[in-house]
Scaffold this motif. Structure first.
Motif, PDB file in Angstrom:
ATOM      1  N   LEU A 156      36.755 -47.510 -19.654  1.00  0.00           N
ATOM      2  CA  LEU A 156      37.400 -46.213 -19.817  1.00  0.00           C
ATOM      3  C   LEU A 156      37.975 -45.949 -21.212  1.00  0.00           C
ATOM      4  CD1 LEU A 156      39.264 -45.916 -16.389  1.00  0.00           C
ATOM      5  CD2 LEU A 156      37.007 -45.045 -17.045  1.00  0.00           C
ATOM      6  N   ALA A 157      38.396 -46.999 -21.930  1.00  0.00           N
ATOM      7  CA  ALA A 157      39.019 -46.779 -23.239  1.00  0.00           C
ATOM      8  C   ALA A 157      38.108 -46.022 -24.209  1.00  0.00           C
ATOM      9  CB  ALA A 157      39.468 -48.110 -23.841  1.00  0.00           C
ATOM     10  N   PRO A 158      36.799 -46.350 -24.302  1.00  0.00           N
ATOM     11  CA  PRO A 158      35.947 -45.589 -25.229  1.00  0.00           C
ATOM     12  C   PRO A 158      35.862 -44.104 -24.873  1.00  0.00           C
ATOM     13  CG  PRO A 158      34.889 -47.641 -24.589  1.00  0.00           C
ATOM     14  CD  PRO A 158      36.070 -47.473 -23.682  1.00  0.00           C
ATOM     15  N   LEU A 159      35.876 -43.784 -23.574  1.00  0.00           N
ATOM     16  CA  LEU A 159      35.789 -42.387 -23.152  1.00  0.00           C
ATOM     17  C   LEU A 159      37.059 -41.624 -23.521  1.00  0.00           C
ATOM     18  CD1 LEU A 159      34.288 -42.899 -19.564  1.00  0.00           C
ATOM     19  CD2 LEU A 159      33.066 -42.448 -21.705  1.00  0.00           C
ATOM     20  N   ILE A 160      38.226 -42.244 -23.300  1.00  0.00           N
ATOM     21  CA  ILE A 160      39.484 -41.556 -23.593  1.00  0.00           C
ATOM     22  C   ILE A 160      39.686 -41.449 -25.105  1.00  0.00           C
ATOM     23  CG2 ILE A 160      41.965 -41.525 -23.201  1.00  0.00           C
ATOM     24  CD1 ILE A 160      41.495 -43.234 -20.706  1.00  0.00           C
ATOM     25  N   THR A 161      39.301 -42.495 -25.846  1.00  0.00           N
ATOM     26  CA  THR A 161      39.399 -42.433 -27.304  1.00  0.00           C
ATOM     27  C   THR A 161      38.548 -41.305 -27.849  1.00  0.00           C
ATOM     28  OG1 THR A 161      39.819 -44.816 -27.456  1.00  0.00           O
ATOM     29  CG2 THR A 161      39.023 -43.716 -29.436  1.00  0.00           C
ATOM     30  N   ARG A 162      37.356 -41.141 -27.305  1.00  0.00           N
ATOM     31  CA  ARG A 162      36.483 -40.046 -27.745  1.00  0.00           C
ATOM     32  C   ARG A 162      37.116 -38.690 -27.407  1.00  0.00           C
ATOM     33  NH1 ARG A 162      31.149 -39.551 -29.308  1.00  0.00           N
ATOM     34  NH2 ARG A 162      30.093 -37.607 -28.737  1.00  0.00           N
ATOM     35  N   GLU A 163      37.786 -38.603 -26.259  1.00  0.00           N
ATOM     36  CA  GLU A 163      38.466 -37.358 -25.903  1.00  0.00           C
ATOM     37  C   GLU A 163      39.568 -37.034 -26.907  1.00  0.00           C
ATOM     38  OE1 GLU A 163      41.464 -35.499 -22.523  1.00  0.00           O
ATOM     39  OE2 GLU A 163      40.341 -37.329 -22.049  1.00  0.00           O
ATOM     40  N   ILE A 164      40.324 -38.048 -27.332  1.00  0.00           N
ATOM     41  CA  ILE A 164      41.385 -37.816 -28.317  1.00  0.00           C
ATOM     42  C   ILE A 164      40.799 -37.291 -29.624  1.00  0.00           C
ATOM     43  CG2 ILE A 164      43.139 -38.963 -29.736  1.00  0.00           C
ATOM     44  CD1 ILE A 164      43.582 -40.881 -27.347  1.00  0.00           C
ATOM     45  N   LEU A 165      39.709 -37.906 -30.071  1.00  0.00           N
ATOM     46  CA  LEU A 165      39.064 -37.444 -31.303  1.00  0.00           C
ATOM     47  C   LEU A 165      38.577 -36.012 -31.141  1.00  0.00           C
ATOM     48  CD1 LEU A 165      37.002 -40.603 -32.350  1.00  0.00           C
ATOM     49  CD2 LEU A 165      39.239 -39.869 -33.174  1.00  0.00           C
ATOM     50  N   TYR A 166      38.023 -35.699 -29.979  1.00  0.00           N
ATOM     51  CA  TYR A 166      37.561 -34.333 -29.713  1.00  0.00           C
ATOM     52  C   TYR A 166      38.724 -33.352 -29.790  1.00  0.00           C
ATOM     53  CZ  TYR A 166      36.098 -30.294 -26.949  1.00  0.00           C
ATOM     54  OH  TYR A 166      35.857 -29.010 -26.512  1.00  0.00           O
ATOM     55  N   ARG A 167      39.861 -33.691 -29.200  1.00  0.00           N
ATOM     56  CA  ARG A 167      41.039 -32.807 -29.232  1.00  0.00           C
ATOM     57  C   ARG A 167      41.521 -32.602 -30.664  1.00  0.00           C
ATOM     58  NH1 ARG A 167      40.914 -30.295 -24.347  1.00  0.00           N
ATOM     59  NH2 ARG A 167      40.912 -31.798 -22.622  1.00  0.00           N
ATOM     60  N   LEU A 168      41.539 -33.681 -31.445  1.00  0.00           N
ATOM     61  CA  LEU A 168      41.972 -33.562 -32.838  1.00  0.00           C
ATOM     62  C   LEU A 168      41.007 -32.704 -33.643  1.00  0.00           C
ATOM     63  CD1 LEU A 168      43.038 -37.249 -33.603  1.00  0.00           C
ATOM     64  CD2 LEU A 168      44.552 -35.296 -33.204  1.00  0.00           C
ATOM     65  N   LEU A 169      39.735 -32.824 -33.339  1.00  0.00           N
ATOM     66  CA  LEU A 169      38.710 -32.104 -34.086  1.00  0.00           C
ATOM     67  C   LEU A 169      38.706 -30.615 -33.776  1.00  0.00           C
ATOM     68  CD1 LEU A 169      36.281 -32.806 -36.035  1.00  0.00           C
ATOM     69  CD2 LEU A 169      34.856 -32.761 -33.989  1.00  0.00           C
ATOM     70  N   THR A 170      38.954 -30.251 -32.541  1.00  0.00           N
ATOM     71  CA  THR A 170      38.779 -28.855 -32.115  1.00  0.00           C
ATOM     72  C   THR A 170      40.087 -28.079 -31.991  1.00  0.00           C
ATOM     73  OG1 THR A 170      38.797 -29.525 -29.776  1.00  0.00           O
ATOM     74  CG2 THR A 170      36.651 -29.397 -30.881  1.00  0.00           C
ATOM     75  N   GLY A 171      41.235 -28.740 -32.208  1.00  0.00           N
ATOM     76  CA  GLY A 171      42.509 -28.041 -32.116  1.00  0.00           C
ATOM     77  C   GLY A 171      42.760 -27.130 -33.298  1.00  0.00           C
ATOM     78  N   THR A 172      43.907 -26.466 -33.278  1.00  0.00           N
ATOM     79  CA  THR A 172      44.277 -25.570 -34.361  1.00  0.00           C
ATOM     80  C   THR A 172      45.444 -26.173 -35.137  1.00  0.00           C
ATOM     81  OG1 THR A 172      45.803 -24.351 -32.921  1.00  0.00           O
ATOM     82  CG2 THR A 172      43.539 -23.537 -33.086  1.00  0.00           C
ATOM     83  N   GLY A 173      45.592 -25.739 -36.381  1.00  0.00           N
ATOM     84  CA  GLY A 173      46.686 -26.230 -37.207  1.00  0.00           C
ATOM     85  C   GLY A 173      46.176 -27.019 -38.396  1.00  0.00           C
TER      86      GLY A 173
END
Length: 301
Positions: A156-173
């Protein structure tokens, strides 16, 4: 119990003593301090830093980045900074974590989920603060919760880590904008990152600015302007800081004498090494090393 309270409980449970420790989750480092710490020079790799409890200040040149549970910090390239915990008590210790940012994964995500990002006219900076995004914090909580079920980490760690990167990449600010620049292979930020990687690998040798500018694919003047904007230092100042920090580590961790440490990191003149060392750390090399061995500050920073 809200997200931060749950994250604090997990970190407190898995980091019961002050210091720094690698977690069983790849790319995650844990930190704890029961009192404020002295400012210590450190090098940040590209990383996301999240605080569950307490407050920290990071100095990049003359600019202070102060963050706490309401904000997270992202370093875009290998950064020579000075960091200090500024809020911590035995009852409410400073608790935080850092996640190494996988540049290959960021690039892959940018290809699959493109977000158009015009590069700013001015040079990028190497550090940015972002408001704590609930989606990022929720993913960080789930990732850290895997320490309670270690059998799930590999799956599960690789999947959640990828989700964090996705959130950082697609967020605003501004913080997210910087992450998108990191993911673009031809961005100025990535060009400077290439030069910094070279400097870190060759800090103890000769250093011609024109050669480093060629590695970055920039003219000398453009390279100098962007490098200083990202790191708050000139390339030669950055190299000197890398040399001095490594010399300090050699004296404290490997008990090397000052002359040997200075020579190992590229200094030909012991007197020049001593002058530069005092200018950065405030004490002569041998005296500083003795104090650090007694206090353990270098290992706990």
């Amino acid at each position: 119990m809200d997200t931060l309270q749950r994250l604090t409980a997990i970190l407190d449970r898995h980091m019961p003593a002050d210091g720094i420790a690698a977690s069983p989750i790849p790319g995650i480092t844990l930190y704890r301090a029961s009192s404020p710490t002295m400012p210590m020079p450190v090098v940040y790799a590209p990383t996301l830093c999240v605080i569950a409890q307490g407050r920290k200040q990071v100095m990049l040149g003359a600019t202070a980045y102060v963050y706490d549970p309401a904000k997270y910090l992202v370093a875009s390239v290998d950064m020579a900074v000075t960091g200090a915990v500024v809020e911590a008590t035995p009852a409410q210790p400073y608790l935080s974590l850092s996640l190494d940012l996988d540049m290959a994964q960021l690039g892959d995500l940018a290809l699959h989920y493109p977000v158009h990002e015009e590069e700013a006219d001015g040079p990028a900076t190497g550090l940015a603060l972002g408001d704590a995004d609930p989606d990022v914090l929720d993913a960080v909580l789930r990732l850290m919760g895997l320490m309670d079920t270690p059998r799930d980490i590999d799956a599960l760690a690789p999947l959640i880590t990828r989700e964090i990167l996705y959130r950082l990449l697609t967020g605003t600010g501004a913080c997210n904008s910087m992450v998108r620049q990191m993911a673009q292979a031809n961005s100025r930020l990535n060009q400077i990152a290439k030069a910094i990687v070279w400097l870190r690998a060759n800090y103890n040798g000769a250093c011609r600015i024109d050669d480093i500018a060629d590695i970055a694919g920039m003219s000398r003047s453009t390279f100098h302007a962007h490098f200083k904007a990202v790191t708050s230092m000139t390339p030669l100042e950055f190299r000197s800081r890398l040399r001095l920090q490594e010399a300090r580590r050699l004296m404290v961790s490997e008990a090397m004498d000052a002359a040997g440490a200075g020579f190992r990191v590229g200094y030909e003149s012991p007197s020049q090494f001593s002058r530069d060392y005092v200018r950065m750390f405030g004490l002569p090399p041998a005296k500083d090393a003795v104090q650090l061995r007694k206090s353990g500050e270098l290992r706990a920073s």
